[in-house]
Design an enzyme around this catalytic site. Structure first.
Site, PDB file in Angstrom:
ATOM      1  N   CYS A  76       0.839  -1.195   0.000  1.00 35.27           N
ATOM      2  CA  CYS A  76       0.000   0.000   0.000  1.00 35.27           C
ATOM      3  C   CYS A  76       0.878   1.249   0.000  1.00 35.27           C
ATOM      4  O   CYS A  76       1.686   1.439   0.915  1.00 35.27           O
ATOM      5  CB  CYS A  76      -0.906   0.005   1.227  1.00 35.27           C
ATOM      6  SG  CYS A  76      -1.951   1.476   1.340  1.00 35.27           S
ATOM      7  N   CYS A 172      -5.958   2.021  -1.245  1.00 33.31           N
ATOM      8  CA  CYS A 172      -6.074   1.299   0.028  1.00 33.31           C
ATOM      9  C   CYS A 172      -6.221  -0.202  -0.215  1.00 33.31           C
ATOM     10  O   CYS A 172      -7.030  -0.635  -1.039  1.00 33.31           O
ATOM     11  CB  CYS A 172      -7.282   1.833   0.796  1.00 33.31           C
ATOM     12  SG  CYS A 172      -7.694   0.899   2.285  1.00 33.31           S
ATOM     13  N   GLN A 298     -20.399  -6.603  11.587  1.00 33.60           N
ATOM     14  CA  GLN A 298     -18.959  -6.852  11.539  1.00 33.60           C
ATOM     15  C   GLN A 298     -18.411  -6.459  10.166  1.00 33.60           C
ATOM     16  O   GLN A 298     -18.974  -6.797   9.127  1.00 33.60           O
ATOM     17  CB  GLN A 298     -18.664  -8.326  11.807  1.00 33.60           C
ATOM     18  CG  GLN A 298     -18.896  -8.755  13.241  1.00 33.60           C
ATOM     19  CD  GLN A 298     -17.813  -8.245  14.192  1.00 33.60           C
ATOM     20  OE1 GLN A 298     -16.825  -7.655  13.777  1.00 33.60           O
ATOM     21  NE2 GLN A 298     -18.020  -8.465  15.479  1.00 33.60           N
ATOM     22  N   TYR A 329     -25.767  -6.533  24.140  1.00 33.42           N
ATOM     23  CA  TYR A 329     -25.036  -5.699  23.170  1.00 33.42           C
ATOM     24  C   TYR A 329     -25.150  -6.364  21.793  1.00 33.42           C
ATOM     25  O   TYR A 329     -24.161  -6.685  21.140  1.00 33.42           O
ATOM     26  CB  TYR A 329     -23.569  -5.518  23.585  1.00 33.42           C
ATOM     27  CG  TYR A 329     -23.396  -5.163  25.034  1.00 33.42           C
ATOM     28  CD1 TYR A 329     -23.522  -3.847  25.477  1.00 33.42           C
ATOM     29  CD2 TYR A 329     -23.134  -6.154  25.986  1.00 33.42           C
ATOM     30  CE1 TYR A 329     -23.376  -3.531  26.831  1.00 33.42           C
ATOM     31  CE2 TYR A 329     -22.989  -5.850  27.335  1.00 33.42           C
ATOM     32  CZ  TYR A 329     -23.120  -4.537  27.755  1.00 33.42           C
ATOM     33  OH  TYR A 329     -22.984  -4.226  29.081  1.00 33.42           O
ATOM     34  N   GLU A 350     -29.842  -3.948  22.888  1.00 32.87           N
ATOM     35  CA  GLU A 350     -28.926  -3.063  22.168  1.00 32.87           C
ATOM     36  C   GLU A 350     -29.367  -1.622  22.372  1.00 32.87           C
ATOM     37  O   GLU A 350     -30.558  -1.313  22.302  1.00 32.87           O
ATOM     38  CB  GLU A 350     -28.929  -3.417  20.669  1.00 32.87           C
ATOM     39  CG  GLU A 350     -28.253  -2.420  19.759  1.00 32.87           C
ATOM     40  CD  GLU A 350     -26.792  -2.211  20.087  1.00 32.87           C
ATOM     41  OE1 GLU A 350     -26.371  -1.044  20.139  1.00 32.87           O
ATOM     42  OE2 GLU A 350     -26.070  -3.222  20.295  1.00 32.87           O
ATOM     43  N   ASP A 395     -21.264  -9.294  23.873  1.00 33.81           N
ATOM     44  CA  ASP A 395     -20.450  -8.736  22.789  1.00 33.81           C
ATOM     45  C   ASP A 395     -20.424  -7.212  22.943  1.00 33.81           C
ATOM     46  O   ASP A 395     -20.979  -6.470  22.129  1.00 33.81           O
ATOM     47  CB  ASP A 395     -21.032  -9.137  21.430  1.00 33.81           C
ATOM     48  CG  ASP A 395     -20.106  -8.794  20.270  1.00 33.81           C
ATOM     49  OD1 ASP A 395     -18.996  -8.276  20.523  1.00 33.81           O
ATOM     50  OD2 ASP A 395     -20.493  -9.022  19.105  1.00 33.81           O
ATOM     51  N   CYS A 422     -13.696  -7.040  21.373  1.00 35.51           N
ATOM     52  CA  CYS A 422     -12.906  -6.409  20.317  1.00 35.51           C
ATOM     53  C   CYS A 422     -11.756  -5.590  20.898  1.00 35.51           C
ATOM     54  O   CYS A 422     -10.994  -4.974  20.152  1.00 35.51           O
ATOM     55  CB  CYS A 422     -13.792  -5.529  19.436  1.00 35.51           C
ATOM     56  SG  CYS A 422     -14.653  -4.219  20.324  1.00 35.51           S
TER      57      CYS A 422
END
Length: 465
Positions: A76, A172, A298, A329, A350, A395, A422
């Site tokens: 890149c 990119c 995702q 979540y 959520e 999550d 995450c």
């Protein structure tokens, strides 16, 4: 060792997310470590000391004197300037080794501090690679700006270490060629138009963001132009230009969203449909999902299949007939819907109302009538849910679980939970609370959803004893 000293040393490792640990030698011949952001394992770097607190030193990266032996030339051209990727120059196998080491250094001490008989190698199942290493993102959010003060219009990512400067990223590597074509066309179109971008200091200007979503399985593309309401602009020629692009996928919708907020985030203050529909459809593990501009989904669709299959495997075959599963979540309810066939009832919670509406619509689309989705803060909503859980899936966002919500979740006393994280630093903090409450980490693995970047998902199976 003082502020302003310039030092050279080798990077021993990089701790999550981008903290290089650089070993340098003092004038007295002692070896000490300096934390330097964006310094990568095996490199020889030059840094300047900019923070000193007791024995802890932090430095700013000045130069990579010698690349690491495993490094290769970046595919890149934007790498190093753009702040999006960290490991572009490292072979993918080496990236996985780095991320695995980071997770171990964060989680292993937590487990061993609670139980000295813990054998990390018996719990940690390694890292699962992303099925796709380049062009894997199904969503890219680009920002209008300039690369330097009063420079020409840029459209791309924030420059590394800068809040204001924007780097055009027409080549990119983590987005595919359709994204690049849409980005390049949009930048040229608005450069020719002379329309100003939104200045973050003066809060004046028109152009703010370009959001592009593309479904891997269906090839559908959604283009969203985000501007202020400071000008009224006819976007019909922009729409026609987009539709004439020779793309591999197909544009399913083009929308124009207004956002006059001073914050540098995409906020919906009114959306107009310019073409087609305001969503795309993606297929995941046999289920269909409608994804709008603002849906949480995702960003690596093929990686998501690997992640959610791991969650399903960790939960295992329910010992309880028709169990109640909480999906906390829950986003657009992906995990909830994947678990619905083996559950009596799934309750998703959520805080983002738009995501909850999408979850309800997706459940209907997939013919699932045992899913209930509730909009609200997990901390506040749990008290209002009448049916109690047999299993819980977690999550949470990057900051992890609110301490009071964590206490409520633990109070249910379920025998099995699966935690999807995450951000491993947040996971390590929350894991301590679970262990103190009588839970044990039975299985841990990583799923790499973000090749070339510093991020990685971690999945933990927690059983109560």
């Amino acid at each position: 060792m003082r502020k302003g000293d310039i030092l050279e040393g080798i990077v021993l490792r990089t701790d999550f997310p981008n903290k290089g640990i650089v070993e340098v030698q003092t004038e007295e011949g002692n070896r000490i470590n300096v934390t330097v952001k964006n310094a990568l394992p095996g490199q020889v770097v030059k840094c300047v000391i900019n923070k000193k607190k007791n024995s802890h030193l932090e430095g700013r990266l000045l130069e990579v004197v010698h690349p690491a032996p495993v490094e290769k030339e970046s595919p890149c051209p934007h790498f190093g300037t753009c702040g999006g990727c960290l490991y572009q120059t490292y072979p993918y196998e080496e990236q996985l080794v780095i991320k695995t080491g980071q997770i171990e250094r964060l989680l292993r001490p937590v487990l061993e501090a609670h139980d000295e008989t813990v054998v990390w190698e018996n719990i940690f199942e390694g890292i699962k690679a992303s099925p796709c290493v380049e062009g894997y993102r199904n969503k890219m959010e680009f920002t209008f700006g300039d690369e330097y003060k009063d420079g020409p219009l840029s459209l791309g990512m924030h420059k590394r270490g800068s809040f204001y400067d924007i780097v055009s990223v027409g080549e990119c590597r983590i987005s595919d060629e359709d994204y690049r074509a849409i980005l390049s066309f949009t930048q040229k179109y608005f450069m020719d138009s002379g329309l100003p971008f939104f200045h973050r200091l003066t809060h004046k200007g028109y152009l703010r963001h370009l959001c592009v979503r593309k479904a891997v399985k269906t090839g559908e593309i959604l283009v969203a132009l985000i501007t202020t309401s400071q000008k009224e602009v006819d976007l019909s020629s922009y729409k026609e230009g987009l539709l004439s692009l020779p793309l591999k996928g197909k544009i399913a919708g083009i929308v124009h969203t207004l956002n006059d907020s001073v914050a540098d985030v995409v906020k919906n203050e009114g959306t107009t449909l310019l073409y087609g529909k305001d969503y795309i459809t993606e297929s995941l593990l046999g289920l269909e999902f409608k994804i709008t501009q603002f849906s949480f989904f995702q960003t690596n669709s093929l990686g998501a299949e690997c992640l959610y299959e791991t969650v399903r495997t960790y939960l295992g075959t329910p010992e309880i007939p028709n169990p109640v599963v909480y999906d906390l979540y829950s986003g657009t309810g992906t995990i909830a819907q994947l678990l619905a066939p083996v559950s009596g009832k799934v309750v998703g919670v959520e805080i983002v109302e738009e995501a909850v509406e999408a979850a309800k619509e997706n459940a209907k689309l997939n013919g699932l009538d045992n899913c209930e989705f509730i909009a609200g803060d997990v901390l506040k909503v749990l008290d209002d849910i009448e049916v109690l859980p047999d299993y819980i899936i977690l999550d949470p966002p990057r900051d992890g679980i609110h301490p009071k919500a964590l206490t409520k979740i633990i109070s249910y006393g379920v025998n099995r939970m699966v935690y999807v994280s995450c951000k491993p630093t947040s996971l390590a903090r929350d894991l301590e609370v679970f262990l103190e409450a009588g839970y044990r980490a039975e299985r841990i693995c990583c799923v790499d959803m973000f090749p070339a970047t510093a991020n990685c998902e971690t999945v933990v199976l927690l059983n109560k004893y």
